[in-house]
Scaffold this motif. Structure first.
Motif, mmCIF file in Angstrom:
data_model
loop_
_atom_site.group_PDB
_atom_site.id
_atom_site.type_symbol
_atom_site.label_atom_id
_atom_site.label_comp_id
_atom_site.label_asym_id
_atom_site.label_seq_id
_atom_site.Cartn_x
_atom_site.Cartn_y
_atom_site.Cartn_z
ATOM 1 N N MET A 1 -5.673 6.148 -2.104
ATOM 2 C CA MET A 1 -4.621 6.665 -2.917
ATOM 3 C C MET A 1 -4.823 6.158 -4.335
ATOM 4 N N THR A 2 -4.698 7.089 -5.268
ATOM 5 C CA THR A 2 -4.848 6.703 -6.665
ATOM 6 C C THR A 2 -3.900 7.532 -7.525
ATOM 7 N N HIS A 3 -3.856 7.211 -8.790
ATOM 8 C CA HIS A 3 -2.993 7.910 -9.731
ATOM 9 C C HIS A 3 -3.558 9.295 -10.013
ATOM 10 N N SER A 4 -2.729 10.296 -9.999
ATOM 11 C CA SER A 4 -3.176 11.637 -10.349
ATOM 12 C C SER A 4 -3.327 11.752 -11.860
ATOM 13 N N ILE A 5 -4.161 12.693 -12.258
ATOM 14 C CA ILE A 5 -4.333 13.011 -13.678
ATOM 15 C C ILE A 5 -4.385 14.529 -13.806
ATOM 16 N N PRO A 6 -4.124 15.066 -14.989
ATOM 17 C CA PRO A 6 -4.242 16.516 -15.170
ATOM 18 C C PRO A 6 -5.676 16.982 -14.897
ATOM 19 N N ASP A 7 -5.804 18.187 -14.366
ATOM 20 C CA ASP A 7 -7.131 18.748 -14.085
ATOM 21 C C ASP A 7 -8.014 18.734 -15.324
ATOM 22 N N THR A 8 -7.435 18.969 -16.508
ATOM 23 C CA THR A 8 -8.247 18.969 -17.728
ATOM 24 C C THR A 8 -8.838 17.589 -18.000
ATOM 25 N N MET A 9 -8.112 16.526 -17.650
ATOM 26 C CA MET A 9 -8.646 15.174 -17.812
ATOM 27 C C MET A 9 -9.773 14.939 -16.814
ATOM 28 N N GLY B 1 -6.570 2.884 -6.677
ATOM 29 C CA GLY B 1 -6.587 3.173 -8.102
ATOM 30 C C GLY B 1 -5.623 2.327 -8.915
ATOM 31 N N PHE B 2 -5.060 1.298 -8.314
ATOM 32 C CA PHE B 2 -4.092 0.453 -9.015
ATOM 33 C C PHE B 2 -4.527 -0.996 -8.909
ATOM 34 N N VAL B 3 -4.528 -1.710 -10.030
ATOM 35 C CA VAL B 3 -4.945 -3.104 -10.050
ATOM 36 C C VAL B 3 -3.847 -4.015 -9.512
ATOM 37 N N SER B 4 -2.593 -3.710 -9.845
ATOM 38 C CA SER B 4 -1.508 -4.604 -9.439
ATOM 39 C C SER B 4 -0.298 -3.809 -8.972
ATOM 40 N N ASP B 5 0.548 -4.504 -8.227
ATOM 41 C CA ASP B 5 1.813 -3.908 -7.808
ATOM 42 C C ASP B 5 2.731 -3.863 -9.024
ATOM 43 N N HIS B 6 3.370 -2.747 -9.215
ATOM 44 C CA HIS B 6 4.352 -2.593 -10.282
ATOM 45 C C HIS B 6 5.341 -1.532 -9.814
ATOM 46 N N MET B 7 6.305 -1.192 -10.625
ATOM 47 C CA MET B 7 7.386 -0.304 -10.182
ATOM 48 C C MET B 7 6.877 1.065 -9.744
ATOM 49 N N PHE C 1 7.709 2.265 -6.062
ATOM 50 C CA PHE C 1 8.528 3.442 -5.800
ATOM 51 C C PHE C 1 7.730 4.532 -5.090
ATOM 52 N N ASP C 2 6.580 4.903 -5.656
ATOM 53 C CA ASP C 2 5.806 6.020 -5.101
ATOM 54 C C ASP C 2 5.312 5.744 -3.691
ATOM 55 N N LEU C 3 4.917 4.516 -3.422
ATOM 56 C CA LEU C 3 4.345 4.206 -2.114
ATOM 57 C C LEU C 3 5.323 3.523 -1.177
ATOM 58 N N ASP C 4 5.908 2.414 -1.625
ATOM 59 C CA ASP C 4 6.773 1.633 -0.739
ATOM 60 C C ASP C 4 8.070 2.338 -0.399
ATOM 61 N N ILE C 5 8.518 3.230 -1.249
ATOM 62 C CA ILE C 5 9.755 3.958 -0.962
ATOM 63 C C ILE C 5 9.434 5.387 -0.530
ATOM 64 N N GLU C 6 8.887 6.196 -1.440
ATOM 65 C CA GLU C 6 8.697 7.617 -1.133
ATOM 66 C C GLU C 6 7.671 7.879 -0.031
ATOM 67 N N ALA C 7 6.479 7.338 -0.153
ATOM 68 C CA ALA C 7 5.428 7.640 0.827
ATOM 69 C C ALA C 7 5.772 7.086 2.210
ATOM 70 N N ARG D 1 1.375 -0.231 3.896
ATOM 71 C CA ARG D 1 0.679 -0.156 2.613
ATOM 72 C C ARG D 1 -0.131 -1.415 2.401
ATOM 73 N N ALA D 2 -1.404 -1.240 2.087
ATOM 74 C CA ALA D 2 -2.268 -2.369 1.734
ATOM 75 C C ALA D 2 -1.881 -2.858 0.346
ATOM 76 N N GLY D 3 -2.155 -4.099 0.074
ATOM 77 C CA GLY D 3 -1.874 -4.663 -1.240
ATOM 78 C C GLY D 3 -2.903 -4.218 -2.271
ATOM 79 N N THR D 4 -2.572 -4.417 -3.513
ATOM 80 C CA THR D 4 -3.498 -4.132 -4.612
ATOM 81 C C THR D 4 -4.410 -5.345 -4.827
ATOM 82 N N ALA D 5 -5.432 -5.170 -5.656
ATOM 83 C CA ALA D 5 -6.378 -6.262 -5.924
ATOM 84 C C ALA D 5 -5.672 -7.458 -6.563
ATOM 85 N N SER D 6 -4.762 -7.188 -7.483
ATOM 86 C CA SER D 6 -3.952 -8.209 -8.142
ATOM 87 C C SER D 6 -4.810 -9.353 -8.666
#
Length: 183
Positions: free
Chosen positions: A1-9, A86-92, A96-102, A115-120
């Motif tokens: 799981m990683t952060h989405s980006i616009p297709d143009t990016m 795709g995330f280095v650390s846990d943050h809001m 929210f996106d994983l611990d609550i919604e997913a 949910r596995a932890g981030t590299a942190s």
């Protein structure tokens, strides 16, 4: 799981080599390989995206993690591990996106999810960052320095190659993506 980006990016990131999606797919495949080697089990992971924002008419990389969880459930999957590669650390955003919604989406579909932890600040991650800084510093001093990598993709160049400028709506902006003044 990683952060989405616009297709143009995504398209711009792939102008001079493997793009954002391909980089994350390589990480995912390498994790499968490492886990299989350590456990003698097979792993069938897949990449999903979260944190889409902005104009809903602009296409972003898919599948969305929640939609993907629904697809997994429809295919009979009953247990998943959500690994935020795709995330280095846990943050809001991650919380929210994983611990609550997913995790709620998984429960709604009868899937047991963790949910596995981030590299942190894990020692291996921090040590890797130190190694990268030392490699770059050595190259700046004109010394030969190997950039060890794992996975199918090689190390990214220290200086942006020509043609690697950001794109906006398919048009090159002239703003470099990485260090350098090649274009």
């Amino acid at each position: 799981m990683t952060h989405s980006i616009p297709d143009t990016m995504q398209d711009a990131s792939a102008e001079t080599g493997d793009g954002y999606r391909e980089q994350h797919e390589d990480v995912r495949a390498e994790l499968d390989r490492i886990l299989a080697a350590r456990t003698a089990a097979s792993f069938d992971s897949s990449l999903a995206y979260c944190s889409r924002s902005g104009d809903p008419r602009v296409p972003w990389l898919e599948p969305d993690v929640n939609d993907h969880i629904g697809e997994l459930a429809a295919n009979g999957v009953r247990k998943i591990v959500i690994a935020p590669i795709g995330f280095v650390s846990d943050h809001m955003e991650v919380a929210f996106d994983l611990d609550i919604e997913a995790l709620e989406t998984a429960r709604d579909h009868g899937i047991r999810a963790v949910r596995a932890g981030t590299a942190s600040v894990r020692p291996a991650f921090v040590s890797g960052l130190v190694d990268m800084i030392l490699e770059r510093a050595a190259r700046e001093r004109g010394e030969a320095a190997e950039a060890p990598t794992v996975g199918a993709l090689g190390a990214f160049p220290d200086v942006a190659p020509p043609g690697s400028c950001r794109m906006r709506h398919g048009e090159v902006t002239g703003v470099p993506v990485l260090a350098g003044d090649e274009d």
